[in-house]
Motif scaffolding. Structure first.
Motif, PDB file in Angstrom:
ATOM      1  N   TYR A  90      31.160  34.767  47.869  1.00 53.20           N
ATOM      2  CA  TYR A  90      30.667  35.893  47.092  1.00 53.20           C
ATOM      3  C   TYR A  90      31.099  37.185  47.777  1.00 53.20           C
ATOM      4  N   LEU A  91      31.081  38.256  47.027  1.00 49.77           N
ATOM      5  CA  LEU A  91      31.532  39.535  47.565  1.00 49.77           C
ATOM      6  C   LEU A  91      30.721  39.938  48.797  1.00 49.77           C
ATOM      7  N   ALA A  92      29.445  39.655  48.798  1.00 52.92           N
ATOM      8  CA  ALA A  92      28.582  40.045  49.919  1.00 52.92           C
ATOM      9  C   ALA A  92      28.898  39.286  51.197  1.00 52.92           C
ATOM     10  N   GLU A  93      29.677  38.194  51.100  1.00 49.98           N
ATOM     11  CA  GLU A  93      29.949  37.362  52.263  1.00 49.98           C
ATOM     12  C   GLU A  93      31.252  37.693  52.980  1.00 49.98           C
ATOM     13  N   VAL A  94      32.067  38.576  52.424  1.00 53.10           N
ATOM     14  CA  VAL A  94      33.425  38.729  52.948  1.00 53.10           C
ATOM     15  C   VAL A  94      33.470  39.339  54.349  1.00 53.10           C
TER      16      VAL A  94
ATOM     17  N   GLU B 268      23.662  40.983  40.705  1.00 50.01           N
ATOM     18  CA  GLU B 268      23.806  42.165  41.564  1.00 50.01           C
ATOM     19  C   GLU B 268      25.270  42.497  41.842  1.00 50.01           C
ATOM     20  N   GLU B 269      26.179  41.542  41.655  1.00 51.62           N
ATOM     21  CA  GLU B 269      27.603  41.778  41.883  1.00 51.62           C
ATOM     22  C   GLU B 269      28.405  41.876  40.589  1.00 51.62           C
ATOM     23  N   LEU B 270      27.877  41.312  39.515  1.00 53.01           N
ATOM     24  CA  LEU B 270      28.634  41.240  38.256  1.00 53.01           C
ATOM     25  C   LEU B 270      28.529  42.575  37.518  1.00 53.01           C
ATOM     26  N   ARG B 271      29.228  43.563  38.044  1.00 56.03           N
ATOM     27  CA  ARG B 271      29.196  44.904  37.464  1.00 56.03           C
ATOM     28  C   ARG B 271      30.514  45.610  37.761  1.00 56.03           C
ATOM     29  N   GLU B 272      30.794  46.600  36.982  1.00 59.16           N
ATOM     30  CA  GLU B 272      32.088  47.288  37.079  1.00 59.16           C
ATOM     31  C   GLU B 272      32.280  47.928  38.454  1.00 59.16           C
ATOM     32  N   GLU B 273      31.197  48.404  39.077  1.00 60.53           N
ATOM     33  CA  GLU B 273      31.317  49.056  40.379  1.00 60.53           C
ATOM     34  C   GLU B 273      31.792  48.098  41.473  1.00 60.53           C
ATOM     35  N   SER B 274      31.666  46.799  41.232  1.00 58.82           N
ATOM     36  CA  SER B 274      32.097  45.806  42.224  1.00 58.82           C
ATOM     37  C   SER B 274      33.601  45.598  42.230  1.00 58.82           C
ATOM     38  N   LEU B 275      34.281  45.994  41.181  1.00 63.92           N
ATOM     39  CA  LEU B 275      35.705  45.672  41.051  1.00 63.92           C
ATOM     40  C   LEU B 275      36.577  46.292  42.148  1.00 63.92           C
ATOM     41  N   PRO B 276      36.374  47.561  42.538  1.00 59.48           N
ATOM     42  CA  PRO B 276      37.181  48.090  43.651  1.00 59.48           C
ATOM     43  C   PRO B 276      36.936  47.342  44.962  1.00 59.48           C
ATOM     44  N   LEU B 277      35.690  46.920  45.194  1.00 58.14           N
ATOM     45  CA  LEU B 277      35.382  46.148  46.399  1.00 58.14           C
ATOM     46  C   LEU B 277      36.039  44.775  46.336  1.00 58.14           C
TER      47      LEU B 277
ATOM     48  N   ARG C 168      38.813  44.068  44.771  1.00 55.34           N
ATOM     49  CA  ARG C 168      40.243  44.284  45.009  1.00 55.34           C
ATOM     50  C   ARG C 168      40.544  44.327  46.511  1.00 55.34           C
ATOM     51  N   GLU C 169      39.719  45.031  47.265  1.00 54.36           N
ATOM     52  CA  GLU C 169      39.912  45.102  48.720  1.00 54.36           C
ATOM     53  C   GLU C 169      39.760  43.721  49.358  1.00 54.36           C
ATOM     54  N   ALA C 170      38.719  42.990  48.944  1.00 51.02           N
ATOM     55  CA  ALA C 170      38.457  41.675  49.533  1.00 51.02           C
ATOM     56  C   ALA C 170      39.601  40.706  49.270  1.00 51.02           C
ATOM     57  N   LEU C 171      40.220  40.813  48.104  1.00 50.44           N
ATOM     58  CA  LEU C 171      41.288  39.887  47.736  1.00 50.44           C
ATOM     59  C   LEU C 171      42.563  40.105  48.547  1.00 50.44           C
ATOM     60  N   GLN C 172      42.601  41.181  49.291  1.00 53.34           N
ATOM     61  CA  GLN C 172      43.780  41.451  50.103  1.00 53.34           C
ATOM     62  C   GLN C 172      43.552  41.146  51.590  1.00 53.34           C
ATOM     63  N   LEU C 173      42.414  40.513  51.889  1.00 57.33           N
ATOM     64  CA  LEU C 173      42.140  40.092  53.266  1.00 57.33           C
ATOM     65  C   LEU C 173      42.988  38.873  53.628  1.00 57.33           C
ATOM     66  N   PRO C 174      43.238  38.647  54.932  1.00 58.35           N
ATOM     67  CA  PRO C 174      44.023  37.477  55.344  1.00 58.35           C
ATOM     68  C   PRO C 174      43.389  36.167  54.883  1.00 58.35           C
ATOM     69  N   HIS C 175      44.220  35.241  54.496  1.00 58.51           N
ATOM     70  CA  HIS C 175      43.823  33.884  54.089  1.00 58.51           C
ATOM     71  C   HIS C 175      43.078  33.844  52.762  1.00 58.51           C
ATOM     72  N   VAL C 176      42.951  34.959  52.044  1.00 57.62           N
ATOM     73  CA  VAL C 176      42.411  34.910  50.682  1.00 57.62           C
ATOM     74  C   VAL C 176      43.577  34.574  49.746  1.00 57.62           C
TER      75      VAL C 176
ATOM     76  N   SER D  41      43.664  39.300  38.826  1.00 60.12           N
ATOM     77  CA  SER D  41      44.394  38.090  39.228  1.00 60.12           C
ATOM     78  C   SER D  41      45.877  38.225  38.916  1.00 60.12           C
ATOM     79  N   GLU D  42      46.185  38.763  37.748  1.00 52.05           N
ATOM     80  CA  GLU D  42      47.589  38.953  37.358  1.00 52.05           C
ATOM     81  C   GLU D  42      48.265  40.013  38.228  1.00 52.05           C
ATOM     82  N   GLU D  43      47.549  41.119  38.453  1.00 50.16           N
ATOM     83  CA  GLU D  43      48.128  42.216  39.235  1.00 50.16           C
ATOM     84  C   GLU D  43      48.442  41.790  40.665  1.00 50.16           C
ATOM     85  N   LEU D  44      47.511  41.052  41.280  1.00 51.95           N
ATOM     86  CA  LEU D  44      47.673  40.652  42.677  1.00 51.95           C
ATOM     87  C   LEU D  44      48.374  39.303  42.822  1.00 51.95           C
TER      88      LEU D  44
END
Length: 223
Positions: A29-33, A54-63, A65-73, A104-107
């Motif tokens: 989950y986003l809170a675990e990254v 608490e995470e399923l909201r538009e404000e979570s999308l920029p966060l 995006r950052e998490a998806l660029q971490l190593p091993h993701v 998913s498509e963009e990254l």
């Protein structure tokens, strides 16, 4: 990992086991990254789950995006649609899933999906958006007709402790099957492979090689 044997692939798990000869894809989950464990054969997927209001909201999308660029993701997920949950409504889930598909498509990351009673809506999104990245339905327990519909649409199916043999055989024959332990802490991926190999009437070593080859095709950075 021994040279002659392909590793087991646990395509979707919520528990780190660090078992020899196993590659794990830990669903986060986003809170675990910020507290992700680390070892060479552990990889991650991160997504906005339909149960996590608490995470399923538009404000979570920029966060995200950052998490998806971490190593091993190496994947986005689990994302998805769930008509049975009381945590969020389908109307809340759909726009966030759409945004995650586009991310998913963009990254260029495969998408791991949680799907409960919303297959028509998911396939409608797929026809509309025409994604190029692989989609994998995790924890698939559906029957043969449902499996065939998803397989024809180009999706992969990942099977855990409970599965219907005819659906597994269909997905395996199409080269669109994976195996997982999901959220069962006492379940080993070796036990899932054993059950699957019996259902497929296939030796476990051949199954390991086949699923590892499929995983490397979807996730080229895997060990």
């Amino acid at each position: 990992m021994t040279e002659q044997l392909a590793p087991y692939i646990d395509l979707h798990t919520h528990y780190v086991r660090s078992t020899p000869d196993t590659v794990e894809l830990l669903s986060c989950y986003l809170a675990e990254v910020d507290t992700l464990p680390s070892h060479d054969s552990l990889y991650y997927s991160v997504g906005l789950h339909p149960w996590r209001a608490e995470e399923l909201r538009e404000e979570s999308l920029p966060l995200l995006r950052e998490a998806l660029q971490l190593p091993h993701v190496i994947a986005l997920g689990e994302a998805g649609l769930d008509k049975a949950t009381k945590h969020t409504t389908l109307a809340e889930q759909l726009p966030i899933l759409r945004a995650q598909i586009l991310l998913s498509e963009e990254l260029e990351l495969p998408l791991i999906l949680h799907l409960v009673r919303a297959q028509d809506e998911l396939l409608r999104l797929r026809r509309e958006l025409q994604p190029k990245q692989p989609w994998i339905i995790h924890g698939f327990r559906g029957g043969l007709d449902q499996a065939r519909q998803l397989l024809r649409a180009g999706l992969y199916l990942s099977f855990g402790e409970y599965f219907r043999s005819e659906s597994l055989r269909e997905a395996h024959a199409a080269g669109q099957a994976f195996l997982e332990t999901d959220d069962a802490p006492e379940l080993s991926i070796q036990a899932v492979y054993q059950a699957a190999s019996e259902a497929l009437d296939l030796d476990k070593f051949t199954l390991r090689e086949q699923l590892y080859t499929s995983a490397k095709h979807l996730f080229p950075t895997l060990l």
